[in-house]
Design a protein around this motif. Structure first.
Motif, short mmCIF file in Angstrom:
data_model
loop_
_atom_site.label_atom_id
_atom_site.label_comp_id
_atom_site.label_asym_id
_atom_site.label_seq_id
_atom_site.Cartn_x
_atom_site.Cartn_y
_atom_site.Cartn_z
N GLY A 116 17.32 27.50 24.14
CA GLY A 116 17.39 27.48 22.67
C GLY A 116 17.94 28.78 22.16
N GLY A 117 17.11 29.54 21.49
CA GLY A 117 17.54 30.79 20.91
C GLY A 117 17.11 31.99 21.72
N VAL A 118 17.39 33.18 21.18
CA VAL A 118 16.98 34.43 21.81
C VAL A 118 16.37 35.35 20.75
N SER A 119 15.48 36.21 21.21
CA SER A 119 14.89 37.26 20.36
C SER A 119 15.41 38.59 20.86
N PHE A 120 15.58 39.56 19.96
CA PHE A 120 16.02 40.88 20.40
C PHE A 120 15.50 41.93 19.43
N TRP A 121 15.41 43.15 19.95
CA TRP A 121 14.89 44.26 19.16
C TRP A 121 15.33 45.56 19.80
N THR A 122 15.33 46.61 19.01
CA THR A 122 15.55 47.96 19.51
C THR A 122 14.27 48.75 19.27
N ALA A 123 14.15 49.90 19.91
CA ALA A 123 12.97 50.73 19.69
C ALA A 123 12.88 51.14 18.23
N GLU A 124 14.03 51.42 17.60
CA GLU A 124 14.03 51.83 16.19
C GLU A 124 13.57 50.70 15.27
N SER A 125 14.03 49.47 15.54
CA SER A 125 13.63 48.36 14.67
C SER A 125 12.14 48.09 14.78
N MET A 126 11.57 48.31 15.95
CA MET A 126 10.13 48.11 16.13
C MET A 126 9.33 49.26 15.51
N GLU A 127 9.83 50.49 15.61
CA GLU A 127 9.11 51.64 15.06
C GLU A 127 9.15 51.65 13.54
N GLN A 128 10.32 51.42 12.96
CA GLN A 128 10.46 51.56 11.51
C GLN A 128 9.92 50.35 10.75
N ASN A 129 10.29 49.15 11.16
CA ASN A 129 9.93 47.95 10.39
C ASN A 129 9.00 47.01 11.14
N ASN A 130 8.67 47.34 12.39
CA ASN A 130 7.93 46.42 13.25
C ASN A 130 8.60 45.04 13.21
N GLN A 131 9.90 45.05 13.48
CA GLN A 131 10.71 43.85 13.28
C GLN A 131 11.54 43.54 14.52
N TRP A 132 11.49 42.29 14.95
CA TRP A 132 12.39 41.78 15.96
C TRP A 132 13.19 40.65 15.32
#
Length: 184
Positions: A114-130
């Protein structure tokens, strides 16, 4: 008599078009707005999605069981990509890390049903967002659908059947039917 049928069909089409446009004007949008306040980095190509202040997704597609994503980064950065998790109640998600080169487009291929999830260390630190990209739908008309959409489709189908039955009944009554005559 045929002119009366044509006039009735035209007037009913106009009336139902007005109802449909009024419903569309008052309906809520189906796209969910993003609460991300991160803007694309300067010098980035056209972006489909902004991941963080340095990374954007320039394009993506699903082909032969693989999600193919093109990332652009303004600096060397690591990004984690995980395929869609299975539908079981518990388990683990295995992510793969990819290194994005500075100021280049990096193509990432990952096998996924199906789909994929992705994140960077910065996106997780700043917004807690994947972020999540799902496999494009193969339906002719894609959702998300609401109960109002189902209701409208049912009413449209019923109206089409009603018009077809009325047309057949009127044409048989006035003798305009091209079918064979009925023997008693």
């Amino acid at each position: 008599m045929k002119s009366h049928i044509v006039i009735i069909l035209v007037l009913s089409s106009i009336a139902f078009a007005g109802v449909a446009s009024a419903q569309q004007a008052t309906s809520t949008p189906t796209a969910t707005p993003s609460n991300s306040t991160v803007s694309a980095p300067s010098g980035a190509p056209d972006a489909e999605l902004v991941v963080d202040s340095d990374v954007v997704v320039t394009s993506y597609r699903y082909e032969d069981g693989e999600m193919i994503i093109k990332f652009w980064s303004s600096e060397f950065k690591s990004i984690s990509v995980a395929p869609r998790a299975d539908s079981s109640e518990s388990g683990t998600v295995t992510a793969r890390a990819f290194v994005l080169d500075e100021d280049t487009i990096t193509t990432v291929r990952i096998a996924s049903p199906g789909g994929v999830s992705f994140w960077t260390a910065e996106s997780m630190e700043q917004n807690n967002q994947w972020h999540y990209l799902r496999k494009p739908s193969t339906f002719l008309i894609t959702g998300p659908w609401s109960g109002a959409d189902v209701r409208d489709a049912g009413l449209g189908g019923a109206l089409g059947v009603m018009v077809a039955v009325l047309y057949e009944a009127v044409s048989a009554k006035i003798g305009a039917s091209q079918r064979g005559e009925r023997l008693a």
